[in-house]
Design a protein around this motif. Sequence first.
Motif, PDB file in Angstrom:
ATOM      1  N   ALA A   7       0.827  -1.203   0.000  1.00 61.05           N
ATOM      2  CA  ALA A   7       0.000   0.000   0.000  1.00 61.05           C
ATOM      3  C   ALA A   7       0.862   1.254   0.000  1.00 61.05           C
ATOM      4  O   ALA A   7       0.585   2.227  -0.712  1.00 61.05           O
ATOM      5  N   GLU A   8       1.937   1.244   0.794  1.00 58.29           N
ATOM      6  CA  GLU A   8       2.842   2.383   0.834  1.00 58.29           C
ATOM      7  C   GLU A   8       3.540   2.568  -0.505  1.00 58.29           C
ATOM      8  O   GLU A   8       3.725   3.689  -0.980  1.00 58.29           O
TER       9      GLU A   8
ATOM     10  N   THR B 196       2.419   1.729  -3.468  1.00 56.95           N
ATOM     11  CA  THR B 196       1.459   2.270  -4.431  1.00 56.95           C
ATOM     12  C   THR B 196       1.283   3.767  -4.247  1.00 56.95           C
ATOM     13  O   THR B 196       1.252   4.535  -5.213  1.00 56.95           O
ATOM     14  N   GLN B 197       1.201   4.197  -2.990  1.00 56.85           N
ATOM     15  CA  GLN B 197       1.018   5.617  -2.698  1.00 56.85           C
ATOM     16  C   GLN B 197       2.254   6.439  -3.095  1.00 56.85           C
ATOM     17  O   GLN B 197       2.132   7.511  -3.694  1.00 56.85           O
TER      18      GLN B 197
ATOM     19  N   ALA C 197       2.817   6.584  -7.010  1.00 55.47           N
ATOM     20  CA  ALA C 197       1.741   7.188  -7.806  1.00 55.47           C
ATOM     21  C   ALA C 197       2.159   8.530  -8.395  1.00 55.47           C
ATOM     22  O   ALA C 197       1.628   8.955  -9.426  1.00 55.47           O
ATOM     23  N   ARG C 198       3.129   9.181  -7.783  1.00 50.90           N
ATOM     24  CA  ARG C 198       3.564  10.495  -8.261  1.00 50.90           C
ATOM     25  C   ARG C 198       4.394  10.393  -9.539  1.00 50.90           C
ATOM     26  O   ARG C 198       4.618  11.395 -10.212  1.00 50.90           O
TER      27      ARG C 198
END
Length: 276
Positions: free
Chosen positions: A246-247, A249-250, A253-254
């Motif tokens: 999850a981290e 992916t976050q 994402a940039r």
Amino acid sequence: MALAPEQTQISVTVAESNSEAGCLLTSMGARVLTAPVTVRVEAVTKEGQKMTLEPNMTNTLVLPESAADVQTKHLAGVMIDPVTKRIYPVPTTFAVENGKHTAILPTHGNMIYMVIENEKEFSDVPEGHYAKESIDTLASKLIVTGDSSDSFAPNRSISRAEFAALLTRALGIVPQADSGASFSDVATDYVHAEAIQAAAKAGLINGYNDGTFKPNAQVSREEMAQMMFNAMKFSGRVQTDGISAAEKTQLFARFADNNQISDGQVTQPPLSSKRE
């Protein structure tokens, strides 16, 4: 040789060394600020048996008053191998204690330690270059080297071997030919062979699944990120082996090209675990 702890005493000897070490440094243009000292740690039994130890210790050197006028970026802790006469940088913390300027250096066995003032610049890194201060600082601390004494070649790419060698210098890891780590395409007489072996032993790098390291291949940005992450773990700056899905992916994402980031990078320690 096994020594019984209950019958063993630990001897720590800190002594000034000969001036030859200082001459090696002045010959390269550096100013020696402290007398050369050696740190020797031995375990000694009641019968007089001795074993040299290499524990994790620090050594504090008091700098002369003139050091107060020297910018920290021009100060460097160094160690010299008394046998090979090779000079290595040491990760050093500079501080002021009770009004005195000090340098705190980690020790690495029977080495000679000193603090120097060293100001290095390159003719092809002019004033106004965006990376000049970083390059000059790292060169002054003996962490990066140029293509020659006067040229850094700032726009040249860096190889996997060169980056591995750079990390070992930054972390104060002494290259050793008998480290036990080896790759099929790294000959023993290769210029960075000892640094590559030391980096592999320290967990900074791994090779490819076919047993090679590809030392002359250009290091990619994601490989550099992984190697620096491994270096942070080695130095104790991070305590985790990676980040959660999850981290990841976050964070990724940039980046518009995040789909090109190899799954083996950043999330796991091995440098090339997914590659052939």
